[in-house]
Design an enzyme around this catalytic site. Sequence first.
Site, mmCIF file in Angstrom:
data_model
loop_
_atom_site.group_PDB
_atom_site.id
_atom_site.type_symbol
_atom_site.label_atom_id
_atom_site.label_comp_id
_atom_site.label_asym_id
_atom_site.label_seq_id
_atom_site.Cartn_x
_atom_site.Cartn_y
_atom_site.Cartn_z
ATOM 1 N N ASP A 42 0.838 -1.200 0.000
ATOM 2 C CA ASP A 42 0.000 0.000 0.000
ATOM 3 C C ASP A 42 0.876 1.255 0.000
ATOM 4 O O ASP A 42 0.599 2.216 -0.722
ATOM 5 C CB ASP A 42 -0.916 0.002 1.227
ATOM 6 C CG ASP A 42 -1.778 -1.240 1.315
ATOM 7 O OD1 ASP A 42 -2.397 -1.598 0.300
ATOM 8 O OD2 ASP A 42 -1.810 -1.864 2.387
ATOM 9 N N HIS A 94 -5.296 -3.144 6.314
ATOM 10 C CA HIS A 94 -5.044 -3.425 4.898
ATOM 11 C C HIS A 94 -6.389 -3.775 4.267
ATOM 12 O O HIS A 94 -6.741 -4.931 4.074
ATOM 13 C CB HIS A 94 -4.047 -4.571 4.757
ATOM 14 C CG HIS A 94 -3.790 -4.974 3.329
ATOM 15 N ND1 HIS A 94 -3.169 -4.148 2.430
ATOM 16 C CD2 HIS A 94 -4.081 -6.116 2.662
ATOM 17 C CE1 HIS A 94 -3.087 -4.762 1.257
ATOM 18 N NE2 HIS A 94 -3.642 -5.958 1.377
#
Length: 425
Positions: A236, A264
Amino acid sequence: MSSVLTQTKHACFCSHFRRRPNKQLGASLNRNKQLWQRISESRDGLVTAAVSSETGSYGVFTLNYEADNEDPRLTSTWKKTMNVVVTGAAGQIANHLLFMIASGEVFGRDQPIALHLLGSERSREAVEGVAMELEDSLYPLLRQVIIGTDPYKVFKDADWAILIGAKPRGPGMERADLLDINGQIFQEQGKAINEVASRNCKMMVVGNPCNTNAMIAMENAPDIPRENWHALTRLDENRAKCQLGLKAGKFYTSVTNMCVWGNHSTSQVPDFVNAKIGGKRTPAVIKDTQWLKEEFTPTVATRGAALIKKWGRSSGASTAVSIADALRSLYTPTPEGDCFSSAVCTDGNPYDLEEGLIFSMPCRSNGDGTYEVIDDFVIDDWLRSKLEATQQELILERDCVGHLIPNSSRAVCTIKEDTMLPGEN
């Protein structure tokens, strides 16, 4: 997957590291030849495996490694062998990652490695195929390869455990069902780590939902330091850096101090408030506030889905690279004024987050494998509201898996919304 976690069938690849020549090497080789019980052939007649009936040793890793055959300028700096467990070893991510680890790209060119590969009975032959490729790659740092389906054997004396394997979401499966099924896998793996791994073993959880899976495993491994647990949010972070660089018209190496907070999932919080581009605060470089607040995060969160749309497969290679980046960040001193993202335990955190969660925060390391959470990030009202939302999601996930957590006071699932990142299982 959980049904095979207690099976005992495994093969062991053993390479012995010696500083001095072994005078009994020839006799040892003869004994190994006598012990090889089978030479199995594939349908086209090619030899595929040679397994010792006495030791379970496989292929070239049954032989003694002679360090004196190497340049002493290299071997004089080698460290004690590090035992690295990788689960889901036959999968796409592992297929990229294992070769980076064996080459020295992750833990350093002076760090010998023993790879312990956990698969299932269904994937056993595929894992053997991975081991054959490791044989053929002739990595001088690769000391040992063990494959198995029993975590209590594969996690033995582990220094690092990279937990990739998880059950993918099937058609019609609710997020609550996925949390429960994968939670059982990580509950068992946490117990195995607690029982047989090194007392300072460190873990990186990749299998999704990775934050909650890491929390489950951590709570089932009470003898392992809680700060040793990580869940992967580096992909990410890497995606966020790329998008900020594109928007600013700068190469991504100019983006620093980039943290992705929280879970996440689609509730993740790529932090443009504290990130810098060319040493300047991002809002001073990218003046499009609407893009930063409304488009930036969805662009990062849906990157995996966009990739699948382009070429029909998930982001195995970039995920493996991000795992390598995350691990390397712990063994490389963090530059002044920079950080890296990792989902770690919130116990004692400086941001008033609920304790006991695995929550991505800005970290830095002095390069010895440990880290500290950076305590001086600016939290404005916008960022605080986003942190509270991703924290609430993690609390609800924890409630969903309370039955898998020892001494949990709550075990009820009220999750309705699907916040799994598009393009991921």
